[in-house]
Design an enzyme around this catalytic site. Sequence first.
Site, short mmCIF file in Angstrom:
data_model
loop_
_atom_site.label_atom_id
_atom_site.label_comp_id
_atom_site.label_asym_id
_atom_site.label_seq_id
_atom_site.Cartn_x
_atom_site.Cartn_y
_atom_site.Cartn_z
CE1 TYR A 364 -3.61 -2.46 0.37
CE2 TYR A 364 -3.03 -2.75 2.68
CZ TYR A 364 -3.78 -3.11 1.58
OH TYR A 364 -4.70 -4.11 1.69
CB CYS A 391 15.73 -12.18 -2.06
SG CYS A 391 17.11 -12.14 -3.20
#
Length: 465
Positions: A364, A391
């Site tokens: 968001y 990662c």
Amino acid sequence: MSHEAGWAHAPGALRGPAWLQPPTDPNDLVQHLWSSTAHKVDGELHVGGLSVPDLVADVNTPAYVLDEADFRMRARAFREAFSAYDVFYAGKAFLCTAVAAWVQEEGLCLDVCSNSELTVALRAGFEPAKIGYHGNNKTMTELRRAIAEGVGRIVVDSFDELERLETITSEPGMRARVMIRVTAGVEAHTHEYIATAHEDQKFGFSITSGDAFEAVRRAEAAPGIDLIGLHSHIGSQIFDSSGFEVAARRVLALQARVSSELGVTLPEMDLGGGFGIAYTTQDDPADPAQLATEMTKIVEHECRALGIPEPRLSIEPGRAIVGPAMCTVYTVGTVKAVQLDGGAVRTYVSVDGGMSDNIRTALYDADYSCTMASRASDAVPVLARVVGKHCEAGDIVVKDEFLPGDIRPGDLVAVPGTGAYCRSMASNYNHALRPPVVAVKDGVARVVVRRETEDDLLATDMGDQ
């Protein structure tokens, strides 16, 4: 202004957002961002009467720390402010059996939106009649169980769901108490993905198109369905009542039409809620009593203008109860000063969690605050970015925050306002183990959700068969 390489490279990014100002003392808490018992003692964060460094020494990091007294205080504030309403706690924000028990003890109702959330609620001994069941794609199995368990209301979201309910309630002894979820065409001032009352999204029946009226007509005509009212929800992280005013006007106009054309008086109405909390200093949440006064006046005025009786109201505060009651504690692993064009430096503080325990920043573009939680520092504050260990370049926990310039590996960092949607949306990305939830109150800590183990991960891995 946007940048083709992404928001992190936009002009002025290193200065941070305009609302973020350098602190006079980086050891201080911005108190309204934290749960009510949180405070610092010689630089150490304390919550619920306990030292956070001592607490996480026992449970390790990352860990969610849940302030039970604060949770109960906020639940009570909504129950007392909205005393003439039914107040529904949002199970999707965060739910475990302990929290479900607190919700019931504080006199609130509970929203669930999956079979598993219902299972947790029932395991906690929650009264089924005070449970509401949401969701835009409830299966026959879910609906049949909800009815059999005596759930107090099912919020219907589609004609397909109505058809399923008509089939189930044609069976002996199966009756359903139902609300019709309507979309009022209101653009809530919030993120696109959590605005839920505009026309172009998946929830509810459109008032404008006439689908909402047809759903009411059909539900009212079904012999096994008890239609109790209309449900409206305009979104989440909302700070003012203006959107509710427009939504209430449109929903009550539909209610008046139902009364006039179908001769039916619907006894209840849910105004939704999704009230905002303070994640950073730019957020200014409304007081529950203020919200109650404003929303009650809106309904009274509209009902009077339409000449219809006032329905019994319910609200859904959303994240506003559990959100501020929890913080997440991490251990710093690396600190990296990255030289950028023009001689600027960005300080990256990497912690032992990240998007697996808080996806909201990546999902968001959410803003969070944080503080160093394990010691005091006299160092000059630097603008830092707190990032996770996963990662992904977008694995960011706190985009911008001032932290002491001597922050180093082994320090603890705590992020407030993580009670809602962090543990409930947590994942096993990179096979991370989801953190525990530790409830604290009056100097006592108890693990209410334990940390996952590698055995938990391997239990669903069926191997090479």
